[in-house]
Scaffold this motif. Structure first.
Motif, PDB file in Angstrom:
ATOM      1  N   GLY A  59       8.308  73.605  59.785  1.00 38.79           N
ATOM      2  CA  GLY A  59       9.464  72.745  59.644  1.00 38.79           C
ATOM      3  C   GLY A  59       9.319  71.566  60.580  1.00 38.79           C
ATOM      4  O   GLY A  59       8.482  71.565  61.487  1.00 38.79           O
ATOM      5  N   GLY A  60      10.121  70.563  60.357  1.00 37.97           N
ATOM      6  CA  GLY A  60      10.057  69.346  61.168  1.00 37.97           C
ATOM      7  C   GLY A  60      10.728  68.248  60.388  1.00 37.97           C
ATOM      8  O   GLY A  60      11.856  68.408  59.955  1.00 37.97           O
ATOM      9  N   GLU A  61      10.007  67.188  60.165  1.00 34.89           N
ATOM     10  CA  GLU A  61      10.552  66.064  59.393  1.00 34.89           C
ATOM     11  C   GLU A  61       9.487  65.655  58.370  1.00 34.89           C
ATOM     12  O   GLU A  61       8.428  65.160  58.740  1.00 34.89           O
ATOM     13  CB  GLU A  61      10.917  64.929  60.361  1.00 34.89           C
ATOM     14  CG  GLU A  61      11.397  63.683  59.680  1.00 34.89           C
ATOM     15  CD  GLU A  61      12.451  63.969  58.620  1.00 34.89           C
ATOM     16  OE1 GLU A  61      13.489  64.586  58.933  1.00 34.89           O
ATOM     17  OE2 GLU A  61      12.238  63.583  57.457  1.00 34.89           O
ATOM     18  N   SER A  62       9.816  65.889  57.115  1.00 33.96           N
ATOM     19  CA  SER A  62       8.796  65.723  56.078  1.00 33.96           C
ATOM     20  C   SER A  62       8.340  64.272  55.927  1.00 33.96           C
ATOM     21  O   SER A  62       7.189  64.022  55.569  1.00 33.96           O
ATOM     22  CB  SER A  62       9.307  66.268  54.753  1.00 33.96           C
ATOM     23  OG  SER A  62      10.487  65.599  54.360  1.00 33.96           O
ATOM     24  N   CYS A  92      10.871  74.874  55.258  1.00 30.45           N
ATOM     25  CA  CYS A  92      11.767  73.720  55.382  1.00 30.45           C
ATOM     26  C   CYS A  92      11.036  72.411  55.070  1.00 30.45           C
ATOM     27  O   CYS A  92      10.743  72.144  53.913  1.00 30.45           O
ATOM     28  CB  CYS A  92      12.433  73.727  56.753  1.00 30.45           C
ATOM     29  SG  CYS A  92      13.949  72.765  56.768  1.00 30.45           S
ATOM     30  N   ALA A  93      10.703  71.575  56.059  1.00 30.97           N
ATOM     31  CA  ALA A  93       9.917  70.375  55.763  1.00 30.97           C
ATOM     32  C   ALA A  93       8.613  70.764  55.064  1.00 30.97           C
ATOM     33  O   ALA A  93       8.118  70.039  54.197  1.00 30.97           O
ATOM     34  CB  ALA A  93       9.627  69.597  57.041  1.00 30.97           C
ATOM     35  N   ILE A  96       9.201  71.092  51.476  1.00 34.05           N
ATOM     36  CA  ILE A  96       9.247  69.761  50.849  1.00 34.05           C
ATOM     37  C   ILE A  96       7.819  69.268  50.579  1.00 34.05           C
ATOM     38  O   ILE A  96       7.520  68.739  49.509  1.00 34.05           O
ATOM     39  CB  ILE A  96      10.018  68.770  51.754  1.00 34.05           C
ATOM     40  CG1 ILE A  96      11.485  69.219  51.897  1.00 34.05           C
ATOM     41  CG2 ILE A  96       9.929  67.341  51.221  1.00 34.05           C
ATOM     42  CD1 ILE A  96      12.277  68.507  52.983  1.00 34.05           C
ATOM     43  N   ARG A 121      15.779  67.107  49.450  1.00 34.42           N
ATOM     44  CA  ARG A 121      15.803  67.037  50.933  1.00 34.42           C
ATOM     45  C   ARG A 121      17.228  67.070  51.455  1.00 34.42           C
ATOM     46  O   ARG A 121      18.129  66.489  50.854  1.00 34.42           O
ATOM     47  CB  ARG A 121      15.191  65.723  51.419  1.00 34.42           C
ATOM     48  CG  ARG A 121      13.703  65.710  51.496  1.00 34.42           C
ATOM     49  CD  ARG A 121      13.229  64.388  52.106  1.00 34.42           C
ATOM     50  NE  ARG A 121      13.567  64.282  53.510  1.00 34.42           N
ATOM     51  CZ  ARG A 121      14.013  63.168  54.093  1.00 34.42           C
ATOM     52  NH1 ARG A 121      14.204  62.077  53.407  1.00 34.42           N
ATOM     53  NH2 ARG A 121      14.270  63.163  55.380  1.00 34.42           N
ATOM     54  N   ASN A 122      17.398  67.702  52.625  1.00 36.89           N
ATOM     55  CA  ASN A 122      18.678  67.704  53.348  1.00 36.89           C
ATOM     56  C   ASN A 122      19.836  68.191  52.484  1.00 36.89           C
ATOM     57  O   ASN A 122      20.991  67.817  52.735  1.00 36.89           O
ATOM     58  CB  ASN A 122      19.016  66.297  53.866  1.00 36.89           C
ATOM     59  CG  ASN A 122      17.951  65.765  54.801  1.00 36.89           C
ATOM     60  OD1 ASN A 122      17.227  66.538  55.436  1.00 36.89           O
ATOM     61  ND2 ASN A 122      17.825  64.457  54.878  1.00 36.89           N
ATOM     62  N   ILE A 150      18.117  74.473  58.905  1.00 40.32           N
ATOM     63  CA  ILE A 150      18.308  73.288  59.750  1.00 40.32           C
ATOM     64  C   ILE A 150      18.058  72.041  58.893  1.00 40.32           C
ATOM     65  O   ILE A 150      16.919  71.760  58.528  1.00 40.32           O
ATOM     66  CB  ILE A 150      17.343  73.298  60.960  1.00 40.32           C
ATOM     67  CG1 ILE A 150      17.516  74.592  61.772  1.00 40.32           C
ATOM     68  CG2 ILE A 150      17.575  72.073  61.839  1.00 40.32           C
ATOM     69  CD1 ILE A 150      16.410  74.831  62.792  1.00 40.32           C
ATOM     70  N   ARG A 151      19.134  71.359  58.566  1.00 40.33           N
ATOM     71  CA  ARG A 151      19.013  70.211  57.629  1.00 40.33           C
ATOM     72  C   ARG A 151      18.072  70.592  56.486  1.00 40.33           C
ATOM     73  O   ARG A 151      17.103  69.888  56.171  1.00 40.33           O
ATOM     74  CB  ARG A 151      18.518  68.957  58.343  1.00 40.33           C
ATOM     75  CG  ARG A 151      19.602  68.322  59.222  1.00 40.33           C
ATOM     76  CD  ARG A 151      19.132  67.070  59.918  1.00 40.33           C
ATOM     77  NE  ARG A 151      18.789  65.986  58.979  1.00 40.33           N
ATOM     78  CZ  ARG A 151      19.689  65.232  58.356  1.00 40.33           C
ATOM     79  NH1 ARG A 151      20.973  65.425  58.540  1.00 40.33           N
ATOM     80  NH2 ARG A 151      19.315  64.273  57.552  1.00 40.33           N
ATOM     81  N   HIS A 186      13.798  79.009  58.238  1.00 41.98           N
ATOM     82  CA  HIS A 186      12.778  79.118  59.285  1.00 41.98           C
ATOM     83  C   HIS A 186      12.644  80.542  59.822  1.00 41.98           C
ATOM     84  O   HIS A 186      13.223  80.847  60.872  1.00 41.98           O
ATOM     85  CB  HIS A 186      13.179  78.247  60.483  1.00 41.98           C
ATOM     86  CG  HIS A 186      13.179  76.776  60.231  1.00 41.98           C
ATOM     87  ND1 HIS A 186      12.109  75.972  60.534  1.00 41.98           N
ATOM     88  CD2 HIS A 186      14.123  75.964  59.733  1.00 41.98           C
ATOM     89  CE1 HIS A 186      12.383  74.728  60.223  1.00 41.98           C
ATOM     90  NE2 HIS A 186      13.611  74.692  59.738  1.00 41.98           N
TER      91      HIS A 186
END
Ligand SMILES: NC(=O)CC[C@H](N)C(=O)O
Length: 206
Positions: A59-62, A92-93, A96, A121-122, A150-151, A186
């Motif tokens: 996870g993180g920011e895709s 998560c990310a 995506i 997303r989100n 998480i988001r 996660h």
């Protein structure tokens, strides 16, 4: 922690599984994979990708992950490995990144693909930035896992080859297509390693 300079000796029992280490919660996945019986390695370069039998995308920011994958020259090698049948698990990310198609992404955002699904997303994030919920996952029969969202994205729809493994609140949150697994949440943050064990088992059978 193991380093990428250590020769990757994959054994049937403790397969060498990479964690894409461009961005995100890499450390937690390395620990979860070790606990689940694998030999984890960080993957940042194409040469490191070539050494692993399978991969976890954290996870993180895709959008950032997509950008860094291009900068590090990893996007095409990742696509090739997934096409060639490497087992992959994305959280998560990471989910995506494994979607063939995304909604609410950035215009220049690329994915690796691998699962015939459309991921938004989100999707949960707009209602509730972050929450935990019990999730029943097909293939894990000894009780629900604690899903940390998480988001988080959800899966808007899946195509023929993809199998829905879990839903929450009417939305698909875990999917598998062949050797590619993805969750909106996660499991690496909970200390419950059953989802990682499920993945390690997929790798052992690959
Ligand atoms: N926890 C996460 O990985 C959040 C994912 C993030 N919202 C994204 O779009 O990439």
């Amino acid at each position: 922690m193991t380093t990428s300079s250590t020769p990757a000796t994959s054994t049937a029992d403790a397969p060498v599984i990479g964690v894409l280490a461009l961005q995100g919660d890499v450390r937690e996945h390395l620990a979860a994979l070790t606990a689940a019986g694998a030999t984890p390695r960080q993957v940042r370069r194409p040469e490191e990708l070539a050494e692993v039998a399978a991969l976890v995308i954290p996870g993180g920011e895709s959008t950032t992950m997509s950008k860094l994958a291009i900068i590090f020259g990893l996007l095409e090698p990742l696509r090739e490995r997934v096409r060639a049948g490497m087992p992959v698990y994305g959280t998560c990310a990471g989910m995506i990144m494994l979607a063939d198609k995304i909604l609410d992404g950035r215009d220049d955002q690329e994915t690796i693909g691998g699962i015939d699904m459309i991921v938004r997303r989100n999707a949960f994030g707009r209602q509730n930035e972050s929450f935990e919920a019990e999730v029943d996952i097909q293939g894990i029969d000894d009780g629900p896992v604690e899903g940390v969202f998480i988001r988080a994205p959800w899966v808007e729809s899946v195509g023929g080859g993809a199998e829905v493994l879990a839903t929450f609140d009417g939305h698909t949150v875990a999917v598998r297509q062949g050797k590619v697994l993805a969750t909106s949440f996660h499991p690496e943050l909970t200390g419950d390693h059953r989802v990682h064990r499920l993945f390690v088992e997929m790798v052992r059978r690959a």
